[in-house]
Design a protein around this motif. Structure first.
Motif, PDB file in Angstrom:
ATOM      1  N   SER A 114     -71.202  -6.402  47.979  1.00  0.00           N
ATOM      2  CA  SER A 114     -71.419  -7.395  48.412  1.00  0.00           C
ATOM      3  C   SER A 114     -72.445  -7.826  49.819  1.00  0.00           C
ATOM      4  O   SER A 114     -73.477  -8.472  49.604  1.00  0.00           O
TER       5      SER A 114
ATOM      6  N   TYR B 175     -77.506 -10.804  39.570  1.00  0.00           N
ATOM      7  CA  TYR B 175     -79.033 -10.763  40.484  1.00  0.00           C
ATOM      8  C   TYR B 175     -79.785  -9.889  39.566  1.00  0.00           C
ATOM      9  O   TYR B 175     -79.291  -9.341  38.994  1.00  0.00           O
TER      10      TYR B 175
ATOM     11  N   GLU C 296     -80.070 -14.395  43.600  1.00  0.00           N
ATOM     12  CA  GLU C 296     -78.863 -14.952  42.507  1.00  0.00           C
ATOM     13  C   GLU C 296     -78.856 -15.920  42.315  1.00  0.00           C
ATOM     14  O   GLU C 296     -79.803 -17.251  42.695  1.00  0.00           O
ATOM     15  N   ARG C 297     -78.491 -15.729  41.207  1.00  0.00           N
ATOM     16  CA  ARG C 297     -77.843 -17.293  40.282  1.00  0.00           C
ATOM     17  C   ARG C 297     -76.702 -17.338  39.836  1.00  0.00           C
ATOM     18  O   ARG C 297     -76.425 -15.928  39.521  1.00  0.00           O
ATOM     19  N   ARG C 298     -76.895 -18.148  39.619  1.00  0.00           N
ATOM     20  CA  ARG C 298     -74.678 -18.680  39.092  1.00  0.00           C
ATOM     21  C   ARG C 298     -74.700 -18.544  37.895  1.00  0.00           C
ATOM     22  O   ARG C 298     -75.630 -19.871  37.553  1.00  0.00           O
ATOM     23  N   GLU C 299     -73.823 -18.268  37.400  1.00  0.00           N
ATOM     24  CA  GLU C 299     -73.502 -18.375  36.222  1.00  0.00           C
ATOM     25  C   GLU C 299     -71.959 -18.841  35.903  1.00  0.00           C
ATOM     26  O   GLU C 299     -71.137 -18.330  36.032  1.00  0.00           O
TER      27      GLU C 299
ATOM     28  N   GLU D  98     -80.641  -8.838  34.242  1.00  0.00           N
ATOM     29  CA  GLU D  98     -79.473  -8.900  35.100  1.00  0.00           C
ATOM     30  C   GLU D  98     -78.406  -8.704  35.714  1.00  0.00           C
ATOM     31  O   GLU D  98     -77.998  -8.000  34.613  1.00  0.00           O
TER      32      GLU D  98
ATOM     33  N   ALA E 244     -74.428  -8.841  37.205  1.00  0.00           N
ATOM     34  CA  ALA E 244     -73.552  -9.815  37.643  1.00  0.00           C
ATOM     35  C   ALA E 244     -72.694  -8.602  39.376  1.00  0.00           C
ATOM     36  O   ALA E 244     -72.995  -7.682  39.175  1.00  0.00           O
TER      37      ALA E 244
ATOM     38  N   THR F 259     -68.551 -18.878  38.085  1.00  0.00           N
ATOM     39  CA  THR F 259     -67.944 -18.218  38.677  1.00  0.00           C
ATOM     40  C   THR F 259     -68.757 -16.880  39.567  1.00  0.00           C
ATOM     41  O   THR F 259     -68.488 -16.452  40.414  1.00  0.00           O
ATOM     42  N   ARG F 260     -70.126 -16.505  38.157  1.00  0.00           N
ATOM     43  CA  ARG F 260     -70.228 -15.244  38.371  1.00  0.00           C
ATOM     44  C   ARG F 260     -71.894 -15.236  39.243  1.00  0.00           C
ATOM     45  O   ARG F 260     -72.378 -16.033  38.852  1.00  0.00           O
ATOM     46  N   ARG F 261     -71.451 -14.551  39.432  1.00  0.00           N
ATOM     47  CA  ARG F 261     -72.790 -14.237  40.279  1.00  0.00           C
ATOM     48  C   ARG F 261     -74.022 -13.108  40.029  1.00  0.00           C
ATOM     49  O   ARG F 261     -73.625 -11.830  39.754  1.00  0.00           O
TER      50      ARG F 261
END
Length: 116
Positions: free
Chosen positions: A49, A72, A63-66, A31, A33, A68-70
């Motif tokens: 983007s 991939y 996509e997953r969020r961590e 993964e 960011a 404020t980060r995305r």
């Protein structure tokens, strides 16, 4: 034909762009960011983007969020769908090549099966 497999046409169109293929290669093993992906290219983060969005819409990225980060990664199901189509095309091509060689040599199906 791709018409009977939803998503394959969209995935192939998405992969037609070299930067999108490069993004898929980047996230194929782990993964990353969005900023980490963008750092590999000499285009704006906005452009990256947009490429990421196309790949997500085509079912090739997740996509997953961590915070404020995305983050991939590749979507295995999307890649498997493409692989299945390409494997089928490859098998058909090999079978056609075998048939052409056998016909050129004047072999019948019965002779081929006896020899095999």
């Amino acid at each position: 034909m791709t018409g009977n497999r939803p998503g394959i046409d969209e995935a192939l169109r998405a992969m037609a762009e070299p930067r999108r293929r490069a993004i898929l290669e980047l996230v194929s093993g782990h993964e990353l960011a969005a900023g980490e992906i963008a750092a590999h290219f000499e285009v704006s983060r906005t452009a990256i983007s947009q490429h990421i969005s196309v790949l997500k819409d085509a079912g090739l990225l997740v996509e997953r969020r961590e915070g404020t980060r995305r983050i991939y990664r590749t979507r295995p199901e999307g890649i498997d769908q493409l692989r299945g189509m390409l494997d089928g095309m490859w098998a058909s091509s090999l079978d056609m090549a075998r048939q052409l060689v056998e016909a050129e040599r004047g072999l019948t199906d019965a002779e081929v099966h006896r020899a095999g």
